[in-house]
Scaffold this motif. Structure first.
Motif, short mmCIF file in Angstrom:
data_model
loop_
_atom_site.label_atom_id
_atom_site.label_comp_id
_atom_site.label_asym_id
_atom_site.label_seq_id
_atom_site.Cartn_x
_atom_site.Cartn_y
_atom_site.Cartn_z
N LEU A 338 89.71 -26.45 24.82
CA LEU A 338 88.71 -26.68 25.86
C LEU A 338 87.48 -27.40 25.31
O LEU A 338 87.10 -27.22 24.16
N SER A 339 86.85 -28.20 26.18
CA SER A 339 85.66 -28.96 25.78
C SER A 339 84.43 -28.07 25.83
O SER A 339 84.30 -27.20 26.70
N MET A 340 83.51 -28.31 24.90
CA MET A 340 82.30 -27.52 24.79
C MET A 340 81.08 -28.43 24.64
O MET A 340 81.19 -29.55 24.14
N GLN A 341 79.94 -27.94 25.09
CA GLN A 341 78.65 -28.58 24.85
C GLN A 341 77.93 -27.74 23.80
O GLN A 341 77.78 -26.53 23.96
N VAL A 342 77.48 -28.37 22.72
CA VAL A 342 76.92 -27.65 21.58
C VAL A 342 75.49 -28.11 21.33
O VAL A 342 75.22 -29.32 21.32
N ASP A 343 74.59 -27.15 21.14
CA ASP A 343 73.19 -27.44 20.82
C ASP A 343 72.78 -26.56 19.64
O ASP A 343 72.71 -25.33 19.76
N VAL A 344 72.52 -27.20 18.49
CA VAL A 344 72.17 -26.48 17.27
C VAL A 344 70.67 -26.55 17.06
O VAL A 344 70.07 -27.64 17.12
N THR A 345 70.06 -25.40 16.82
CA THR A 345 68.63 -25.34 16.50
C THR A 345 68.47 -25.50 14.99
O THR A 345 68.90 -24.63 14.22
N ILE A 346 67.85 -26.61 14.56
CA ILE A 346 67.76 -26.93 13.13
C ILE A 346 66.35 -26.72 12.59
O ILE A 346 66.00 -27.26 11.54
N LYS A 347 65.53 -25.92 13.30
CA LYS A 347 64.14 -25.73 12.87
C LYS A 347 64.07 -25.12 11.48
O LYS A 347 63.28 -25.54 10.64
N ASP A 348 64.90 -24.11 11.22
CA ASP A 348 64.93 -23.49 9.90
C ASP A 348 66.04 -24.11 9.09
O ASP A 348 67.22 -23.80 9.28
N ASP A 349 65.68 -25.04 8.20
CA ASP A 349 66.67 -25.72 7.38
C ASP A 349 66.62 -25.28 5.93
O ASP A 349 66.92 -26.04 5.01
N SER A 350 66.25 -24.02 5.71
CA SER A 350 66.15 -23.50 4.35
C SER A 350 67.49 -23.04 3.80
O SER A 350 67.62 -22.76 2.61
N GLY A 351 68.48 -22.91 4.66
CA GLY A 351 69.79 -22.44 4.21
C GLY A 351 70.55 -23.52 3.46
O GLY A 351 70.09 -24.64 3.26
#
Length: 409
Positions: A338-351
């Motif tokens: 199935l198709s999905m819409q994805v939104d990643v929050t990249i504010k914390d990029d310390s990982g």
């Protein structure tokens, strides 16, 4: 002639003023929109990366036989659910049942033979005691005759016969001791249950038991049946795919982001997802759990040979694996593809981008019981044939116990 021109001249400045006010209003609106977008970008948008090139993925567990046989039952069909351990395909067990019965009979016979070896130890030990007694008696006879030989009461021939009797008794004792040593070499440091002959026969029973038990194919996991191709009466061989079971409670999403979107993307960042099948009203919470080791084109069947120079630069996409909350999957299940819409929050990029992610472990114990049942059957046969003095539990040897081949019928 000049009188009609005066209203037109007075209307023109009024229109120009109105036009200026409209232009000023438009400029102000554009400036407000630009400022609002700038604020939105710097405060929100620049911390998000989204894509609609994302699809649900999951495990497709193939059901394949481990033995050759003819299918006599298929207990599940496409779109139906099965639980872990359910027998979904059954093969004809006639041949394997006969082999199991032969192996069980051979094990019982071997146990009785080994039991005889342990009994021979006692027999040979008793023979040694008898030969030792015979030797002592012959030695005493010779000693008495030698004592009175000087008196002439005993002839030289009788003394010679006494010496021969001692030698014969000694030889008989040596032979009995060798027989005892030879038999003890077959039983030393062992019991009936762990004698090598019994262990070899038990291994054959275990092999035959497993071959017979494997005529029933259980579901390794709980899930939905898909891609069923097996038919009743079909002759199947080990490794041939019969159907697949898809556990939909452990699916994930593979989101293909452009390489320019991955600069600040890290493992563990939160993700908001929506599925086309449910629309924007149903939102899933997920997190980034890993990045693919290469782009899709790198792992394609015919990868692009850019080194030839005859190429066109294309922005590549890298699959990013996203885990979804299992509780949300239970409320709103997804299907593979199935198709999905994805939104990643990249504010914390310390990982980390390639951090030490814990390995995912997939395992099933539906086949472990076969080995346990085989061991129990072997113990029953040994106890039933080892005798009451073997030290093995005799409860398993009661008349109510049935052979494994009868249990599996």
């Amino acid at each position: 002639m000049s009188t009609p021109q005066q209203p037109a001249a007075s209307a023109q400045p009024a229109n120009n003023g109105k036009r200026k006010r409209m232009m000023t209003l438009i400029v102000i609106v554009i400036l407000i929109a630009a400022i609002a977008y700038g604020l939105y970008y710097f405060l929100v948008a620049r911390f998000h990366e989204d894509t609609d090139d994302a699809y649900v993925n999951g495990n497709v567990v193939q059901i394949t036989p481990q033995v050759t046989g003819t299918v006599i039952a298929v207990n599940a069909d496409d779109t139906q659910t099965v639980k872990i351990g359910d027998p979904i395909v059954v093969l004809d067990p006639a041949d394997s049942r006969v082999a199991l019965q032969q192996a069980e009979a051979q094990l019982a016979q071997t146990v009785r033979q080994v039991r005889g070896l342990f009994a021979d130890d006692n027999q040979y030990q008793a023979q040694v005691a008898v030969r030792q007694s015979d030797l002592s008696r012959a030695q005493d006879d010779l000693r008495r005759r030698m004592t009175i030989a000087q008196t002439g009461a005993v002839s030289v021939e009788e003394i010679s016969h006494a010496r021969d009797a001692v030698k014969s008794a000694q030889a008989a004792l040596d032979a009995a001791q060798q027989q005892l040593a030879s038999n003890r070499a077959l039983t030393a440091n062992t019991t009936i249950a762990d004698h090598p002959n019994v262990l070899a026969a038990a291994a054959k029973v275990r092999d035959a038991y497993l071959a017979n038990a494997r005529n029933t194919l259980p579901a390794p996991v709980t899930g939905y049946v898909a891609k069923r191709s097996v038919q009743v009466g079909q002759r199947v061989s080990p490794g041939s795919p019969l159907m697949a079971v898809v556990p939909l409670n452990a699916v994930w999403v593979d989101a293909n982001f452009k390489e320019v979107q991955l600069k600040h993307m890290r493992i563990g960042q939160p993700v908001e997802l929506t599925a086309d099948v449910y629309g924007s009203s149903v939102k899933y919470d997920g997190k980034v759990v890993g990045f693919s080791a290469g782009t899709g084109s790198a792992f394609s069947l015919l990868p692009a040979q850019n080194a030839t120079g005859n190429w066109i630069k294309v922005v590549q996409r890298l699959p990013v694996r996203i885990a979804i909350d299992p509780k949300q999957l239970e409320q709103h299940p997804l299907r593979i593809g199935l198709s999905m819409q994805v939104d990643v929050t990249i504010k914390d990029d310390s990982g980390g981008e390639l951090g030490n992610v814990p390995n995912t472990v997939y395992q099933t114990d539906v086949f472990a019981k076969y080995g346990d049942e085989a061991d129990a059957e072997i113990a029953r046969i040994i106890a039933a044939n080892a005798g009451p003095n073997s030290g093995l539990p005799q409860k398993a040897a009661s008349g109510d116990a049935k052979p494994a081949a009868a249990k599996l019928m």
